[in-house]
Design an enzyme around this catalytic site. Structure first.
Site, PDB file in Angstrom:
ATOM      1  N   ASP A 228       0.885  -1.154   0.000  1.00 61.09           N
ATOM      2  CA  ASP A 228       0.000   0.000   0.000  1.00 61.09           C
ATOM      3  C   ASP A 228       0.932   1.216   0.000  1.00 61.09           C
ATOM      4  OD1 ASP A 228      -2.046   1.797   0.020  1.00 61.09           O
ATOM      5  OD2 ASP A 228      -3.130   0.907   1.707  1.00 61.09           O
TER       6      ASP A 228
HETATM    7  C1  BGC Z   1      -4.883   3.483   0.074  1.00 63.00           C
HETATM    8  C2  BGC Z   1      -4.998   2.530  -1.096  1.00 63.00           C
HETATM    9  C3  BGC Z   1      -4.755   3.263  -2.379  1.00 63.00           C
HETATM   10  C4  BGC Z   1      -3.409   3.940  -2.313  1.00 63.00           C
HETATM   11  C5  BGC Z   1      -3.081   4.748  -3.554  1.00 63.00           C
HETATM   12  C6  BGC Z   1      -3.594   4.266   0.037  1.00 63.00           C
HETATM   13  O1  BGC Z   1      -3.582   5.251   1.018  1.00 63.00           O
HETATM   14  O2  BGC Z   1      -4.948   2.756   1.277  1.00 63.00           O
HETATM   15  O3  BGC Z   1      -6.262   1.934  -1.107  1.00 63.00           O
HETATM   16  O4  BGC Z   1      -4.836   2.377  -3.459  1.00 63.00           O
HETATM   17  O5  BGC Z   1      -3.386   4.841  -1.222  1.00 63.00           O
HETATM   18  O6  BGC Z   1      -3.892   5.865  -3.613  1.00 63.00           O
END
Ligand code: BGC
Length: 758
Positions: A228
């Site tokens: 993530d």
């Molecule tokens: C979120 C993800 C997301 C990623 C990119 C993160 O903060 O938890 O779900 O895909 O950011 O935006």
């Protein structure tokens, strides 16, 4: 296909390390001299958030269709429709030059206050797994990848970057992992995104057990694991755990750390090569799909409207709906003018267009007079004049439509809700309007259950429209005027009160740890087991028609676990309009060695029926429908015995029950040891030839010792059998040590040798 091994053989250590970290916020590191292109990823899940500049995290993204969010998608219970959604998303990715869409999310809704619940499907792992697999298959059929996220146990926003979710093995296997497992096994997402949080003390990005042993080795995941955004703490440790690709980039120091670790011998280059192989495989595969062109904006908007119409759940209807030609409609609530159709955070889509609820109602009720009152402010203040104004309009109307949207200060990615309530103004507004207008209909826009207080008694109907996507305004009108017969059913329970919810005493955790003390019992599993009254049960939803269930059948009343059974039932549309019904099959284990929830969803099917039409619905139940995960064996276990198959229109509306007998084909290893109780010995069926004669003798001598009576009760007022069962065999023998021919331990060891040899 390009030979990946020869590319790896030609790569320098620096190139390998660089490939394992992104080049920008949304792209991978290209290696031009070897013909390795960059790969572009974008959020997800219910639309494509393609920012034009891959170096920017938060710029306005290019217009794309904002489909309903996962709560609404899940309420469709329609795997085919979700597959079509996936295909549409795949087409938009192609047009917007996106190789991998960052979704779907497959986490469980452990508590209704979870800030990202709107992005997750359900409180039930079976339903979430089937929908996630369908979504992935749809997107990937267009040659575009997905990212199944957030692996795993990402169930709250409180301390979301660090908190350790402490979950026992069985709850992980039966509740928190199966949706991921199903999606991986049925759909092979190109990527899986790790969670920010820790799982039992190890970060999602550094959890070797989860990423390597379970995901890759056990489930056979072939794609790459991406972090993530910002979830990596120790890059070398993450690689060793099985985290292939770190995002976002660039991160020069991370690349250097990997190079240094290989040079110093801390990191085996073979581990790096494996991450490189997985990344190259996906990057090269993505490059096979030519990008560019356009997508069909109108068709996708229409699909978004169809999905929203099928996902909305009619919670109450006194018969007022569908509306019959009202002449004067009071449209009340800000959300009638400013559609509330998605949640805040990384999933925020720049829609191609937005259907305004007011206009959509006007469109379908061409000759009606519509008035509008704002009803409630954007903030949490209380403004009586707005209520007074709404009441004045509602008084003279034939019907009042109240559009009540849960404001984003209450619900968004990034923070959990502190309660389940609508704002005080919204509740007061509903009550005030309902008091003077009996034909009041409440339309809710929110991503997760809200507390439905006594205001519901005063209104004629309630439509849960969820975060309905950009076309939702039209879908609401479709449902209100009967152009669409509602068929959505809740994929999550609506509790009465927050204090009734399963994780209430174990949320949000403290000192960096949240203990999942409720274990297997989340959602309806908990409410069923504790006989807690809920506001609306899992699987519930009304229709404008009625359905009768008849003729339940099962393919075999006695079957082997590996063969499974199929259940069928006839469903008849007994009303006057066409409609769709979702038949749900729950399994109840009548007797089990380990505690089990009273019932668990193991199959479902949605059918469309014309008035008077009957269709037979057939649902297959395989090995896993009957098994539980036994931590003693670290495997899925079936036990001989009877199971009830409950066929229902919701988890609380069971229309037929069939009983079947399962024969387990498992040959479990013997786990008896010196500490085993008499119960353990008795339960180990294979050991009975050895143990039963011994036990008979023992019971007789124990009865003599404690003075057993004819009624089976001992002289000290206890039932001998029950008393014996709880004792370790060794301790029991030690009670009569002096009467034994040999030391108790020797006797037990001898029995153990004999049963282990069976
Ligand atoms: C979120 C993800 C997301 C990623 C990119 C993160 O903060 O938890 O779900 O895909 O950011 O935006």
């Amino acid at each position: 296909m390009t030979d990946i091994q020869s590319i790896i053989a030609n790569m320098t250590l620096e190139e390998k390390a660089a490939l394992c970290t992104g080049a920008s916020a949304w792209s991978s590191t290209p290696i031009e001299r070897l013909g390795v292109p960059e790969m572009i990823v974008s959020d997800g899940p219910h639309g494509v958030r393609r920012v034009p500049d891959v170096h920017s995290m938060g710029d306005q993204s290019l217009p794309a269709t904002c489909f309903p969010t996962a709560s609404c998608l899940a309420s469709t219970w329609d795997v085919d429709l979700i597959n079509r959604l996936g295909q549409a998303l795949g087409e938009e990715c192609v047009a917007l030059n996106v190789d991998v869409l960052l979704g779907p999310g497959a986490n469980m809704k452990r508590t209704p206050v979870g800030g990202r619940n709107f992005e997750y499907f359900s409180e039930d792992p079976y339903l979430a797994g089937e929908l996630a697999a369908s979504f992935i298959n749809g997107v990937q059929s267009k040659g575009v990848g997905t990212s199944l996220k957030h692996f795993a146990a990402n169930n709250q926003e409180f301390e979301r970057f660090a908190i350790s979710a402490e979950i026992d093995e069985r709850a992980l296997r039966e509740i928190y992992l199966p949706a991921f497992e199903t999606a991986v096994k049925k759909a092979q997402p190109w990527t899986v995104m790790c969670a920010y949080n820790q799982i039992n003390g190890a970060y999602g990005s550094e959890n070797h057990w989860l990423l390597s042993e379970v995901l890759k080795d056990e489930w056979g995941f072939e794609g790459l694991v991406v972090s993530d955004w910002g979830a990596v703490h120790d890059r070398v440790k993450a690689l060793q755990a099985g985290l292939d690709w770190e995002m976002p980039g660039p991160k020069e120091r991370r690349v250097t750390a990997v190079i240094d670790a290989v040079r110093s011998g801390e990191l085996d280059e073979a581990v790096l090569n494996e991450a490189v192989r997985r990344i190259l495989r996906i990057v090269l595969r993505a490059a096979e799909t030519p990008k560019g062109g356009t997508f069909d904006v109108d068709a996708h908007h229409a699909l978004a409207r169809q999905i929203a119409g099928e996902g909305m759940v009619l919670l109450k209807n006194n018969g007022l709906l569908p509306l019959k030609n009202p002449q004067h409609i009071a449209m009340i609530g800000r959300a009638a003018e400013q559609a509330h159709f998605q949640g805040g955070g990384s999933s925020h889509i720049n829609p191609t267009r937005v259907a305004v609820p007011f206009k959509e109602v006007q469109h379908l009720a061409e000759h009606a007079e519509l008035t509008y009152a704002e009803g409630y402010p954007t903030d949490n203040s209380f403004q009586q004049p707005l209520i007074d104004q709404a009441v004045t309009l509602a008084k003279t109307a034939d019907v009042a439509l109240l559009y009540i949207a849960l404001p984003s200060f209450k619900e968004s990615e990034g923070y959990d809700r502190t309660d389940l309530d609508l704002t005080a103004q919204q509740v007061a507004l509903i009550k005030a309007v309902a008091a003077i207008q009996p034909n009041t209909i409440v339309i809710l826009n929110n991503g997760a259950p809200v507390a439905v207080g006594d205001w519901i008694d005063g209104v004629a109907a309630v439509l849960e429209a969820y975060m309905m996507g950009q076309a939702g305004g039209g879908a609401i009108a479709d449902v209100l005027f009967g152009r669409v017969n509602p068929s959505g059913k809740l994929a999550e329970t609506f509790p009465q009160r927050l204090a009734d919810t399963p994780a209430y005493l174990n949320y949000p955790g403290e000192n960096g740890v949240v203990r999942y003390g409720e274990g297997l019992f989340i959602g309806y599993r908990y409410y069923d087991a504790r006989c807690v009254q809920v506001r609306f049960p899992f699987g519930y939803g009304l229709s404008y028609t009625t359905f009768a269930y008849s003729n339940p059948k099962v393919s075999a009343t006695t079957f082997k676990d590996v063969d499974g059974v199929s259940v069928s039932i006839d469903v008849t549309n007994t009303g006057l309009v066409a409609g769709k019904e979702t038949v749900q099959v729950y399994v109840h284990d009548r007797q089990s060695r380990l505690v089990r929830p009273p019932k668990e969803l193991k199959g479902f099917a949605k059918v469309e029926l014309q008035p008077g039409e009957t269709q037979t619905v057939t649902i297959e139940l395989g090995f896993r429908a009957f098994a539980y995960y036994d931590p003693a064996y670290h495997q899925w276990v079936t036990e001989d015995g009877e199971f009830n198959l409950l066929i229902g229109a919701s988890s609380a509306d069971i229309r037929a029950t069939l009983t079947v007998t399962l024969h387990s084909t498992l040959d479990l290893p013997c786990t008896l040891d010196r500490e085993s109780t008499v119960r353990d010995w008795v339960n180990y069926r294979r050991g009975q030839p050895v143990f039963e004669p011994f036990m008979q003798q023992l019971t007789a001598s124990m009865s003599a010792m404690f003075g057993g009576g004819d009624n089976g009760e001992g002289g000290i007022g206890m039932e001998m059998q029950g008393f014996l069962l709880e004792m370790p065999l060794l301790s029991l023998l030690e009670f009569q040590e002096s009467a034994l021919p040999r030391p108790a331990a020797e006797i037990v060891d001898d029995l153990l040798t004999r049963v282990h040899a069976l």
